[in-house]
Design a protein around this motif. Structure first.
Motif, PDB file in Angstrom:
ATOM      1  N   THR A   1     -53.147   6.420  32.278  1.00 48.72           N
ATOM      2  CA  THR A   1     -51.747   6.025  32.422  1.00 48.72           C
ATOM      3  C   THR A   1     -50.995   6.155  31.107  1.00 48.72           C
ATOM      4  O   THR A   1     -49.873   6.686  31.050  1.00 48.72           O
ATOM      5  CB  THR A   1     -51.658   4.589  32.944  1.00 48.72           C
ATOM      6  OG1 THR A   1     -52.336   4.497  34.200  1.00 48.72           O
ATOM      7  CG2 THR A   1     -50.213   4.162  33.103  1.00 48.72           C
ATOM      8  N   SER A   2     -51.611   5.678  30.025  1.00 45.09           N
ATOM      9  CA  SER A   2     -50.954   5.753  28.716  1.00 45.09           C
ATOM     10  C   SER A   2     -50.741   7.201  28.273  1.00 45.09           C
ATOM     11  O   SER A   2     -49.672   7.562  27.763  1.00 45.09           O
ATOM     12  CB  SER A   2     -51.793   5.006  27.672  1.00 45.09           C
ATOM     13  OG  SER A   2     -51.968   3.656  28.034  1.00 45.09           O
TER      14      SER A   2
ATOM     15  N   THR B   1     -47.972   8.820  30.495  1.00 48.92           N
ATOM     16  CA  THR B   1     -46.637   8.274  30.216  1.00 48.92           C
ATOM     17  C   THR B   1     -46.125   8.740  28.863  1.00 48.92           C
ATOM     18  O   THR B   1     -44.968   9.174  28.725  1.00 48.92           O
ATOM     19  CB  THR B   1     -46.674   6.741  30.273  1.00 48.92           C
ATOM     20  OG1 THR B   1     -47.195   6.316  31.542  1.00 48.92           O
ATOM     21  CG2 THR B   1     -45.289   6.161  30.087  1.00 48.92           C
TER      22      THR B   1
ATOM     23  N   ALA C   1     -44.528  11.817  33.475  1.00 51.03           N
ATOM     24  CA  ALA C   1     -44.092  10.431  33.340  1.00 51.03           C
ATOM     25  C   ALA C   1     -44.124   9.705  34.682  1.00 51.03           C
ATOM     26  O   ALA C   1     -44.531   8.534  34.765  1.00 51.03           O
ATOM     27  CB  ALA C   1     -42.690  10.387  32.737  1.00 51.03           C
TER      28      ALA C   1
ATOM     29  N   GLY D   1     -47.673   8.842  35.447  1.00 47.44           N
ATOM     30  CA  GLY D   1     -48.095   7.694  34.660  1.00 47.44           C
ATOM     31  C   GLY D   1     -47.509   6.395  35.167  1.00 47.44           C
ATOM     32  O   GLY D   1     -48.185   5.353  35.196  1.00 47.44           O
ATOM     33  N   LEU D   2     -46.248   6.415  35.577  1.00 45.46           N
ATOM     34  CA  LEU D   2     -45.627   5.202  36.112  1.00 45.46           C
ATOM     35  C   LEU D   2     -46.250   4.802  37.440  1.00 45.46           C
ATOM     36  O   LEU D   2     -46.390   3.607  37.743  1.00 45.46           O
ATOM     37  CB  LEU D   2     -44.129   5.425  36.279  1.00 45.46           C
ATOM     38  CG  LEU D   2     -43.322   5.603  34.983  1.00 45.46           C
ATOM     39  CD1 LEU D   2     -41.872   5.883  35.306  1.00 45.46           C
ATOM     40  CD2 LEU D   2     -43.448   4.369  34.098  1.00 45.46           C
TER      41      LEU D   2
END
Length: 388
Positions: free
Chosen positions: A237-238, A241, A275, A278-279
């Motif tokens: 995720t990090s 993002t 992004a 990731g969100l």
């Protein structure tokens, strides 16, 4: 398609207003033609005038307009005192020049002030002011609490902080207006430094009470609580993002700059995809549920699409007719309004037709008017009577 009256069920999605405003801001960043910038300000102002409500956040548009005027003034003052990189042959005034050391080459204070340099500063300041006014239009039209409900779960905490910060200033202005009206009804002065000090204490007290009530409400609704997810998911995720945001920044810079539109759009799309992924993964940490999710209907698509169309057409015009969007300050020539770029900017008026109309303003009843007048007469009578 006639526009219905705005209710909780038919109100436009707040994200559509922000996409529309950002499209206008993108168009403003691609031109320095004062006629086109003035047309953009007129488009934003007309849509705000016919589609904003009487909510507290809707009153912030005037503050952004004043801020834009201040920006123009500051830019002109800087160009007058510090000079301009644009050469010129029409000298307005020659100021005493302050000698500077060798390491400050390229910087000067005072000297010759030319008309061309001041015109260039005016164009530059007007572009920045138009950007601020477009953002102010979004603040005046989009409900911040409804915008918070539309954010993904991964941005819930950040969204709450941003919305609270955005609603603080309008509520502060409302409190100041209410207290000044109360002082006028009591026959006391509402202007001046002394009156400002006497109004400031209850305003700060009200802000503190709202902060305590907001903290209690957030705690009761489980703010800050998150679910446990595997470490691999958190790292993925990090990475997605952060990489997506970097791609969005690079792509946006390429689109907003004079050059780089060719690689800007692919980078922007790739960054948005990363992004969003990731969100989506980050939303697994959120344990909150959605009550009455905000609908995105055809009217929201038309409003957002009008802003995107204005931005796309202006970018295309900058690639094919750059002289029309960037009138030169040297040699000094009068700006000309290009017809088809101006017509492209008028597409931004579509929300004034398709967006739901705001409800009529609340009318003051005869009983309220009589009570207010009686209170004012009593305050004036008490002020005239000598104290015993």
């Amino acid at each position: 398609m006639s526009a219905p009256q705005a209710t909780r069920a038919t109100a436009l999605h707040a994200g559509a207003w922000w996409l529309w405003a950002l499209g206008l801001a993108t168009a403003a960043s691609r031109t320095t033609n004062p006629l086109l910038l003035g047309l953009l300000v007129g488009v934003a102002g007309y849509v705000v005038a016919v589609r904003r409500t009487d909510a507290p956040w809707a009153r912030s548009y005037g503050a952004f307009v004043k801020l834009g005027l201040v920006v123009i003034g500051i830019r002109l003052v800087f160009a007058f005192v510090l000079g301009s990189p644009i050469p010129g042959t029409h000298t307005l005034v020659t100021l005493p020049e302050v000698p500077l050391p060798d390491w400050a080459k390229g910087v000067r204070i005072g000297g010759r002030v030319t008309t061309e340099g001041m015109v260039f500063a005016l164009y530059d300041g007007l572009k920045l002011a138009t950007l601020l006014i477009c953002v102010g239009a979004a603040n005046a039209l989009a409900n911040p609490s409804r915008l918070l409900k539309s954010l993904p779960g991964a941005l819930y905490e950040v969204g709450v902080a941003v919305v609270v910060a955005m609603t603080f200033a309008p509520n502060l202005v409302t409190d100041v207006q209410r207290l000044r009206a109360a002082r006028r009804l009591r026959g006391r002065p509402d202007r001046g430094f002394k009156a400002l000090l006497q109004v400031g204490v209850p305003v700060l007290e009200g802000a503190l009470e709202r902060s305590v009530a907001l903290a209690a409400a957030m705690d009761a609704r489980g703010y800050g609580r998150s679910a446990r997810v595997p470490r691999a998911v958190r790292r993925t995720t990090s990475a997605l993002t952060l990489g997506g945001l970097l791609g969005v920044c690079a792509g946006t810079y390429g689109l907003l700059g004079d050059t780089g539109a060719g690689y800007g759009l692919p980078l922007l799309l790739a960054g948005l995809a990363a992004a969003l992924a990731g969100l989506w993964l980050g939303g697994r940490r959120s344990v909150r549920t959605r009550y009455r999710p905000e609908p995105w209907g055809p009217r929201a698509c038309l409003v957002a699409g009008s802003g995107i169309a204005v931005a796309a057409l202006t970018i295309w015009a900058g690639d094919h007719a750059p002289a029309a969007l960037h009138p030169p300050a040297y040699p000094l020539t009068a700006p000309v309004l290009p017809l088809w770029p101006a017509a492209a900017l008028l597409v931004g008026l579509l929300p004034a037709v398709v967006a739901p109309a705001p409800p009529p303003p609340t009318t003051v009843t005869t009983t309220d008017t009589t009570r207010t007048a009686r209170t004012a007469r009593t305050a004036r009578t008490a002020q005239k009577e000598p104290s015993k």
